[in-house]
Design a protein around this motif. Structure first.
Motif, PDB file in Angstrom:
ATOM      1  N   ALA A   1      55.956  35.079  65.708  1.00  9.81           N
ATOM      2  CA  ALA A   1      55.107  36.200  65.277  1.00  9.81           C
ATOM      3  C   ALA A   1      54.880  37.161  66.267  1.00  9.81           C
ATOM      4  O   ALA A   1      54.852  38.462  66.239  1.00  9.81           O
ATOM      5  CB  ALA A   1      53.729  35.905  64.578  1.00  9.81           C
TER       6      ALA A   1
ATOM      7  N   PHE B   1      54.446  30.502  64.365  1.00  7.67           N
ATOM      8  CA  PHE B   1      54.041  29.833  63.373  1.00  7.67           C
ATOM      9  C   PHE B   1      55.183  29.363  62.545  1.00  7.67           C
ATOM     10  O   PHE B   1      56.457  30.090  62.097  1.00  7.67           O
ATOM     11  CB  PHE B   1      53.565  30.769  62.260  1.00  7.67           C
ATOM     12  CG  PHE B   1      52.193  31.685  62.596  1.00  7.67           C
ATOM     13  CD1 PHE B   1      51.118  30.956  62.537  1.00  7.67           C
ATOM     14  CD2 PHE B   1      52.383  32.828  63.005  1.00  7.67           C
ATOM     15  CE1 PHE B   1      49.951  31.418  62.994  1.00  7.67           C
ATOM     16  CE2 PHE B   1      51.210  33.448  63.210  1.00  7.67           C
ATOM     17  CZ  PHE B   1      50.087  32.813  63.537  1.00  7.67           C
TER      18      PHE B   1
ATOM     19  N   GLU C   1      42.066  48.121  62.536  1.00  8.49           N
ATOM     20  CA  GLU C   1      42.347  49.001  61.276  1.00  8.49           C
ATOM     21  C   GLU C   1      40.980  49.307  60.967  1.00  8.49           C
ATOM     22  O   GLU C   1      40.814  49.291  59.605  1.00  8.49           O
ATOM     23  CB  GLU C   1      43.160  48.215  60.127  1.00  8.49           C
ATOM     24  CG  GLU C   1      44.430  47.816  60.509  1.00  8.49           C
ATOM     25  CD  GLU C   1      45.438  48.415  60.139  1.00  8.49           C
ATOM     26  OE1 GLU C   1      45.505  49.502  59.645  1.00  8.49           O
ATOM     27  OE2 GLU C   1      46.814  48.066  60.277  1.00  8.49           O
TER      28      GLU C   1
ATOM     29  N   PRO D   1      54.958  48.476  62.112  1.00  8.21           N
ATOM     30  CA  PRO D   1      54.662  48.146  60.610  1.00  8.21           C
ATOM     31  C   PRO D   1      54.169  46.936  60.490  1.00  8.21           C
ATOM     32  O   PRO D   1      53.714  46.068  61.418  1.00  8.21           O
ATOM     33  CB  PRO D   1      56.226  48.253  60.261  1.00  8.21           C
ATOM     34  CG  PRO D   1      57.007  47.674  61.686  1.00  8.21           C
ATOM     35  CD  PRO D   1      56.059  48.327  62.671  1.00  8.21           C
ATOM     36  N   SER D   2      53.957  46.936  59.169  1.00  6.95           N
ATOM     37  CA  SER D   2      53.116  45.537  58.743  1.00  6.95           C
ATOM     38  C   SER D   2      53.893  44.489  59.085  1.00  6.95           C
ATOM     39  O   SER D   2      55.158  44.553  58.715  1.00  6.95           O
ATOM     40  CB  SER D   2      52.968  45.713  57.160  1.00  6.95           C
ATOM     41  OG  SER D   2      52.679  44.412  56.656  1.00  6.95           O
ATOM     42  N   GLY D   3      53.631  43.276  59.435  1.00  6.13           N
ATOM     43  CA  GLY D   3      54.155  42.124  59.743  1.00  6.13           C
ATOM     44  C   GLY D   3      54.771  41.994  61.177  1.00  6.13           C
ATOM     45  O   GLY D   3      55.244  41.216  61.518  1.00  6.13           O
ATOM     46  N   CYS D   4      54.555  43.136  62.057  1.00  5.29           N
ATOM     47  CA  CYS D   4      55.021  43.179  63.342  1.00  5.29           C
ATOM     48  C   CYS D   4      54.196  42.329  64.363  1.00  5.29           C
ATOM     49  O   CYS D   4      54.853  42.008  65.338  1.00  5.29           O
ATOM     50  CB  CYS D   4      55.052  44.447  63.759  1.00  5.29           C
ATOM     51  SG  CYS D   4      53.811  45.140  64.373  1.00  5.29           S
ATOM     52  N   GLY D   5      53.158  41.722  63.950  1.00  2.00           N
ATOM     53  CA  GLY D   5      52.517  40.842  64.963  1.00  2.00           C
ATOM     54  C   GLY D   5      51.265  41.462  65.722  1.00  2.00           C
ATOM     55  O   GLY D   5      50.426  40.939  66.429  1.00  2.00           O
ATOM     56  N   LYS D   6      50.729  42.553  65.169  1.00  3.24           N
ATOM     57  CA  LYS D   6      49.553  43.208  65.752  1.00  3.24           C
ATOM     58  C   LYS D   6      48.120  42.417  65.574  1.00  3.24           C
ATOM     59  O   LYS D   6      47.677  42.238  66.692  1.00  3.24           O
ATOM     60  CB  LYS D   6      49.184  44.717  64.972  1.00  3.24           C
ATOM     61  CG  LYS D   6      50.414  45.493  64.996  1.00  3.24           C
ATOM     62  CD  LYS D   6      49.782  46.821  64.232  1.00  3.24           C
ATOM     63  CE  LYS D   6      49.693  46.447  62.684  1.00  3.24           C
ATOM     64  NZ  LYS D   6      50.949  46.185  61.635  1.00  3.24           N
ATOM     65  N   THR D   7      48.045  42.141  64.246  1.00  2.00           N
ATOM     66  CA  THR D   7      46.896  41.128  64.116  1.00  2.00           C
ATOM     67  C   THR D   7      46.685  39.962  65.093  1.00  2.00           C
ATOM     68  O   THR D   7      45.838  39.356  65.440  1.00  2.00           O
ATOM     69  CB  THR D   7      46.665  41.017  62.850  1.00  2.00           C
ATOM     70  OG1 THR D   7      46.866  42.362  62.024  1.00  2.00           O
ATOM     71  CG2 THR D   7      45.215  40.366  62.236  1.00  2.00           C
ATOM     72  N   THR D   8      47.772  39.224  64.788  1.00  2.00           N
ATOM     73  CA  THR D   8      48.270  37.902  65.562  1.00  2.00           C
ATOM     74  C   THR D   8      47.659  38.144  67.068  1.00  2.00           C
ATOM     75  O   THR D   8      46.965  37.400  67.511  1.00  2.00           O
ATOM     76  CB  THR D   8      49.562  37.326  65.396  1.00  2.00           C
ATOM     77  OG1 THR D   8      49.620  37.165  64.077  1.00  2.00           O
ATOM     78  CG2 THR D   8      49.894  36.096  66.064  1.00  2.00           C
TER      79      THR D   8
HETATM   80  P1  ATP Z   1      49.664  44.023  59.040  1.00  2.00           P
HETATM   81  O1  ATP Z   1      49.504  45.385  59.473  1.00  2.00           O
HETATM   82  O2  ATP Z   1      50.342  43.574  57.633  1.00  2.00           O
HETATM   83  O3  ATP Z   1      48.448  43.340  59.147  1.00  2.00           O
HETATM   84  P2  ATP Z   1      50.585  42.524  61.497  1.00  2.00           P
HETATM   85  O4  ATP Z   1      51.623  43.549  62.259  1.00  2.00           O
HETATM   86  O5  ATP Z   1      49.074  42.499  61.857  1.00  2.00           O
HETATM   87  O6  ATP Z   1      50.729  43.083  59.820  1.00  2.00           O
HETATM   88  P3  ATP Z   1      50.835  39.665  61.635  1.00  2.00           P
HETATM   89  O7  ATP Z   1      49.625  39.620  60.551  1.00  2.00           O
HETATM   90  O8  ATP Z   1      50.316  39.580  63.036  1.00  2.00           O
HETATM   91  O9  ATP Z   1      51.280  41.023  61.476  1.00  2.00           O
HETATM   92  O10 ATP Z   1      51.803  38.888  61.329  1.00  2.00           O
HETATM   93  C1  ATP Z   1      53.304  38.589  62.121  1.00  2.00           C
HETATM   94  C2  ATP Z   1      53.902  37.545  61.468  1.00  2.00           C
HETATM   95  O11 ATP Z   1      53.373  36.286  61.566  1.00  2.00           O
HETATM   96  C3  ATP Z   1      54.145  37.805  60.027  1.00  2.00           C
HETATM   97  O12 ATP Z   1      55.521  37.518  59.748  1.00  2.00           O
HETATM   98  C4  ATP Z   1      53.227  36.873  59.272  1.00  2.00           C
HETATM   99  O13 ATP Z   1      53.829  36.498  58.038  1.00  2.00           O
HETATM  100  C5  ATP Z   1      53.034  35.650  60.062  1.00  2.00           C
HETATM  101  N1  ATP Z   1      51.919  35.126  60.227  1.00  2.00           N
HETATM  102  C6  ATP Z   1      50.775  35.489  60.433  1.00  2.00           C
HETATM  103  N2  ATP Z   1      49.764  34.665  60.254  1.00  2.00           N
HETATM  104  C7  ATP Z   1      50.437  33.513  60.099  1.00  2.00           C
HETATM  105  C8  ATP Z   1      49.932  31.982  59.619  1.00  2.00           C
HETATM  106  N3  ATP Z   1      48.530  31.633  59.836  1.00  2.00           N
HETATM  107  N4  ATP Z   1      50.852  31.306  59.259  1.00  2.00           N
HETATM  108  C9  ATP Z   1      52.117  31.610  59.079  1.00  2.00           C
HETATM  109  N5  ATP Z   1      52.517  32.948  59.409  1.00  2.00           N
HETATM  110  C10 ATP Z   1      51.749  33.664  59.921  1.00  2.00           C
END
Ligand code: ATP
Length: 351
Positions: A18, A13, A163, A37-44
């Motif tokens: 990510a 991004f 989740e 942890p939060s923000g590690c890229g799981k959801t992406t």
């Molecule tokens: P959480 O547990 O908080 O949901 P996560 O592990 O699922 O976190 P992601 O949502 O995959 O994390 O995000 C991974 C990284 O990519 C983060 O730094 C987030 O800010 C960034 N990110 C995710 N989606 C976008 C987007 N659409 N545009 C820009 N950055 C993004």
């Protein structure tokens, strides 16, 4: 090739990676958690598997067919998958049975089959007695079971769970972990489960991929991840541990107040890191007669009784502090002089 393959998968991004160089192969029927942890890229990662988001590098193959790459993606509805989110997303105007039957009706299955399959599925999630209720008349856990039944009834190739338990209270969450495991054992649908809760991942999964800053740090069974963490991040993220840093010298590695033979360690870096779990350390009031290489003298500097265990802080004269978990009958007082030992196989080198 059957199953799900993530090949050199990446998503940027702007200038943020990510997800970076993720390589995972899931066997058919396997249950994998993406944990971190939060923000590690799981959801992406999950959104790319689902087809809601295109990768910027690498590809995804489902049963041997490329479904995602920077060149193009198969749309989510054509991937033969079901998804469950933390919000239950079941239809409020339909009964439990109608919710579960809906996906089958869409597939133009005949009425008797729909009724039979939906009925069987409700039985599997133990909701048959609530078939005629509306979602507003159900508890959170029951609603999540409806979501699970609705996702599984169409026999998807892949089940994605994002989740799914985070809206439930703690005790229900614990029950539902086992419920998800039981249901998975029955249907063996290839599943990817996103969570930041290590217990959830450990109960439900065949394997766990621990993710940090968009990269897979370790992927293995819950047992291996816990007992043989390979990195400092994994050792610290999964359960509690004592991480100790040493310095490589000729023939040995020096730690604070003790040394271990160099032959126990791999690598050549000057710093050496080890992890010893609190329950792998053994306390005794007198000097133990043992061959254990790890044997330290110190004092109890803090303690807490937690019912099933004692939680001690052990401190040496050189200032090394270790957390030690002991059985309830192993009672030491603050300031007691004690020995702490660990067998060699409990000392894990991490990088
Ligand atoms: P959480 O547990 O908080 O949901 P996560 O592990 O699922 O976190 P992601 O949502 O995959 O994390 O995000 C991974 C990284 O990519 C983060 O730094 C987030 O800010 C960034 N990110 C995710 N989606 C976008 C987007 N659409 N545009 C820009 N950055 C993004």
């Amino acid at each position: 090739m059957q199953g799900l393959v993530l090949k050199d998968l990446g998503r940027r991004f702007g200038n943020v990676d990510a997800v970076k160089d993720v390589n995972i192969t899931l066997q058919p029927g396997e249950f994998l958690s993406l944990l971190g942890p939060s923000g590690c890229g799981k959801t992406t990662t999950l959104r790319m598997i689902a087809g809601f988001l295109a990768p910027t590098s690498g590809s995804i193959l489902l049963d041997g067919v490329e479904v995602s790459s920077p060149r193009g993606s198969v749309p989510p509805e054509k991937r033969g998958m079901s998804m469950i989110f933390q919000s239950y997303a079941i239809w409020p105007n339909m009964t439990v049975l109608e919710n579960v039957a809906f996906g089958l009706k869409l597939r133009k299955m005949d009425k008797a089959d729909v009724r039979r399959r939906a009925g069987e599925m409700l039985e599997a999630v133990r909701l048959s007695h609530l078939a005629d209720r509306y979602p507003s008349e159900l508890s959170g856990g029951q609603q999540q079971r409806v979501a699970l039944a609705r996702a599984l009834v169409i026999r998807p190739k892949l089940l994605l769970l994002d989740e799914p338990l985070s809206n439930l209270d703690a005790s229900l969450r614990e029950d539902m972990r086992f419920e998800i495991k039981r249901i998975h054992d029955e249907f063996r649908i290839t599943s990817v489960y996103v969570t930041h809760d290590q217990s959830e991942a450990m109960v439900t999964s065949d394997r766990i991929a621990v993710i940090n800053h968009g990269k897979v740090e370790q992927i293995d069974t819950p047992y291996e991840i816990y007992t043989r963490p390979t990195t400092r991040f994994v050792a610290g993220f999964i359960g509690r541990t004592n991480q100790i840093t040493g310095t490589r010298r000729a023939g040995q590695v020096d730690f604070t107040g003790f040394a271990l033979p160099l032959s126990l360690f791999t690598g050549t870096e000057p710093e050496v890191f080890i992890s010893i779990r609190p329950q792998s350390l053994h306390l005794s009031a007198t000097e133990p007669v043992t061959d254990d290489l790890f044997k330290l003298r110190g004092k109890i500097s803090a303690r807490a009784f937690l019912g099933e265990t004692w939680d001690y802080v052990f401190r040496t004269d050189s200032g090394l502090e270790l957390r030690i978990v002991a059985r309830p009958h192993q009672i030491y007082q603050l300031g007691d002089d004690v020995w702490a030992t660990a067998s060699q196989d409990q000392i894990v080198q991490i990088h």
